[in-house]
Design an enzyme around this catalytic site. Sequence first.
Site, PDB file in Angstrom:
ATOM      1  N   ARG A  96       0.844  -1.200   0.000  1.00 43.95           N
ATOM      2  CA  ARG A  96       0.000   0.000   0.000  1.00 43.95           C
ATOM      3  C   ARG A  96       0.874   1.243   0.000  1.00 43.95           C
ATOM      4  NH1 ARG A  96      -3.786  -3.320   3.201  1.00 43.95           N
ATOM      5  NH2 ARG A  96      -2.530  -2.994   5.054  1.00 43.95           N
TER       6      ARG A  96
ATOM      7  N   PHE B 126     -11.242  -4.158  -5.625  1.00 44.81           N
ATOM      8  CA  PHE B 126     -11.257  -5.013  -4.425  1.00 44.81           C
ATOM      9  C   PHE B 126     -10.721  -4.179  -3.247  1.00 44.81           C
ATOM     10  CE2 PHE B 126     -10.307  -7.610  -8.187  1.00 44.81           C
ATOM     11  CZ  PHE B 126     -11.358  -8.500  -8.190  1.00 44.81           C
TER      12      PHE B 126
ATOM     13  N   ASP C  66     -15.857  -2.479  -4.496  1.00 44.27           N
ATOM     14  CA  ASP C  66     -15.915  -3.706  -3.689  1.00 44.27           C
ATOM     15  C   ASP C  66     -17.360  -4.212  -3.671  1.00 44.27           C
ATOM     16  OD1 ASP C  66     -13.694  -4.905  -1.486  1.00 44.27           O
ATOM     17  OD2 ASP C  66     -15.759  -5.564  -1.189  1.00 44.27           O
TER      18      ASP C  66
ATOM     19  N   ASP D 170      -6.410  -6.193  -6.303  1.00 46.01           N
ATOM     20  CA  ASP D 170      -6.047  -7.014  -5.137  1.00 46.01           C
ATOM     21  C   ASP D 170      -7.196  -7.958  -4.799  1.00 46.01           C
ATOM     22  OD1 ASP D 170      -4.776  -8.018  -2.901  1.00 46.01           O
ATOM     23  OD2 ASP D 170      -5.392  -6.357  -1.604  1.00 46.01           O
TER      24      ASP D 170
ATOM     25  N   CYS E 214      -3.080 -13.550  -3.968  1.00 41.87           N
ATOM     26  CA  CYS E 214      -2.786 -14.066  -2.624  1.00 41.87           C
ATOM     27  C   CYS E 214      -3.077 -15.561  -2.567  1.00 41.87           C
ATOM     28  CB  CYS E 214      -3.579 -13.302  -1.565  1.00 41.87           C
ATOM     29  SG  CYS E 214      -5.348 -13.438  -1.756  1.00 41.87           S
TER      30      CYS E 214
HETATM   31  N1  SAH Z   1      -6.982  -4.354  -0.981  1.00 42.08           N
HETATM   32  C1  SAH Z   1      -7.588  -4.572   0.306  1.00 42.08           C
HETATM   33  C2  SAH Z   1      -7.862  -6.039   0.588  1.00 42.08           C
HETATM   34  C3  SAH Z   1      -8.699  -6.746  -0.459  1.00 42.08           C
HETATM   35  S1  SAH Z   1      -9.441  -8.205   0.119  1.00 42.08           S
HETATM   36  C4  SAH Z   1      -6.730  -3.951   1.391  1.00 42.08           C
HETATM   37  O1  SAH Z   1      -5.606  -3.524   1.108  1.00 42.08           O
HETATM   38  O2  SAH Z   1      -7.186  -3.892   2.536  1.00 42.08           O
HETATM   39  C5  SAH Z   1     -10.502  -8.600  -1.195  1.00 42.08           C
HETATM   40  C6  SAH Z   1     -11.783  -7.765  -1.281  1.00 42.08           C
HETATM   41  O3  SAH Z   1     -12.433  -8.131  -2.503  1.00 42.08           O
HETATM   42  C7  SAH Z   1     -12.804  -7.980  -0.186  1.00 42.08           C
HETATM   43  O4  SAH Z   1     -13.108  -6.753   0.398  1.00 42.08           O
HETATM   44  C8  SAH Z   1     -14.046  -8.545  -0.905  1.00 42.08           C
HETATM   45  O5  SAH Z   1     -15.259  -8.025  -0.379  1.00 42.08           O
HETATM   46  C9  SAH Z   1     -13.846  -8.067  -2.303  1.00 42.08           C
HETATM   47  N2  SAH Z   1     -14.419  -8.862  -3.412  1.00 42.08           N
HETATM   48  C10 SAH Z   1     -14.434 -10.196  -3.557  1.00 42.08           C
HETATM   49  N3  SAH Z   1     -14.931 -10.544  -4.772  1.00 42.08           N
HETATM   50  C11 SAH Z   1     -15.242  -9.380  -5.409  1.00 42.08           C
HETATM   51  C12 SAH Z   1     -15.764  -9.066  -6.693  1.00 42.08           C
HETATM   52  N4  SAH Z   1     -16.052 -10.018  -7.575  1.00 42.08           N
HETATM   53  N5  SAH Z   1     -15.939  -7.755  -7.006  1.00 42.08           N
HETATM   54  C13 SAH Z   1     -15.632  -6.787  -6.103  1.00 42.08           C
HETATM   55  N6  SAH Z   1     -15.124  -7.036  -4.890  1.00 42.08           N
HETATM   56  C14 SAH Z   1     -14.920  -8.306  -4.532  1.00 42.08           C
END
Ligand code: SAH
Length: 395
Positions: free
Chosen positions: A211, A227, A249, A299, A339
């Site tokens: 980040r 995401f 998200d 992500d 991940c």
């Molecule tokens: N980048 C974030 C962590 C991401 S975790 C950070 O730095 O804190 C992954 C995220 O993707 C979660 O919040 C989940 O709700 C979201 N997610 C999962 N599938 C998704 C989709 N198809 N479209 C949008 N968001 C999604």
Amino acid sequence: MPSLILKKGREKSLLRRHPWIFSGGVQKVEGSPKMGETVDVLGAGGEWLAYAAYSPESQIQGRVWSFERETPIDAGFFRARLKTCLEARQTQGLDIPQGACRLVAAESDGLPGVVVDRYGDWLSGQFMSAGAERHKGDIAAALMELTGCRGFWDRSDSEMRTKEGLMPHAGLLLGDEPPELVEIDEVPGRFLVDIRGGHKTGYYLDQRDNRRAVAAHCKGQDVLNCFSYTGGFGVMALLGGAASCTNIDVSAPALALARRNVELNGLGQENVEYQNADVFEALRVYRDEQRRFGVIVLDPPKFVESRQQLQQACRGYKDINLSAFKILRPGGLLFTYSCSGLMSDDLFQKVVAGAALDSGRDARIVRRFTQAPDHPIALHFPEGSYLKGLLVQVM
Ligand code: SAH
């Protein structure tokens, strides 16, 4: 003490200090151990190999606590091992007082199934194996004492627990109940963490350094944070001088917290968008609208839980990376992550390369990323390496 006796030749991985004993490698279970109980692990010739926790319901029937016979597996053992975990973080300057840090990273820290994060004065943990569950009282008590934290909240509410024959469970384990939201320092930002209702233990600490890396590349850019969860990358981009930031998200509560995190950092909401949408679809809409971005972060959550899902996961990664390449401005930057532990660095790079090719963009890797150092990778446990990322620039 009850024991697991291995089949001939199956002691090899243990001699290399790998902590897992697969049920297929076990010749005999002696002395009817209970779930999570400590057993002696013996080779086919009767030689002592390790102490392990017994997981009768799991394919991984034993998880090694220790290869040292002299030290019994009791409260003192856990306290000593936890102390080592804390010291390892302190010598690296990772465990700052009002910050957040993964204090225990399971197998990679010699404590299979145990994950504990500290958020300010509060501990949040997951106990994912039968052995971890059995000893969670001792582990929580030692950590409370060693850190001086005020409470330990158990977030063992993952479905993964059912593979061990354990029920998902969440609740107060020790001390005071944490407040609804805990504020943490993640220099240069500050974030609110929902320990009780957030994902996993509340926040994704493994991306901390990544980040920060994003912040350095966003000055004057329109940033798309896919995401976004609670807005981590987006806040960092804005602190780094981004002209605008769009967070996407599927989780509405995560976006609501992202909004509060933007506020907390004294950033205006004028140039920030929150899209409660599916990233796969949203990227296509942007393409059709001919919207363009200077920086895109991808992500996604873990797409692969088993080898059988790997191909399908590759298609998922390719899809979002392809769409992202199509909507990047010339010279634009893509921060793309996976991940999924089962997705190797090589395979991930191939998938991203395939996406670039199909998008018709000429692109190059300018940096590589991994998980933050409070998520170490024990050399004898390569499975502990799971987060990978690439910074790709398009021409
Ligand atoms: N980048 C974030 C962590 C991401 S975790 C950070 O730095 O804190 C992954 C995220 O993707 C979660 O919040 C989940 O709700 C979201 N997610 C999962 N599938 C998704 C989709 N198809 N479209 C949008 N968001 C999604």
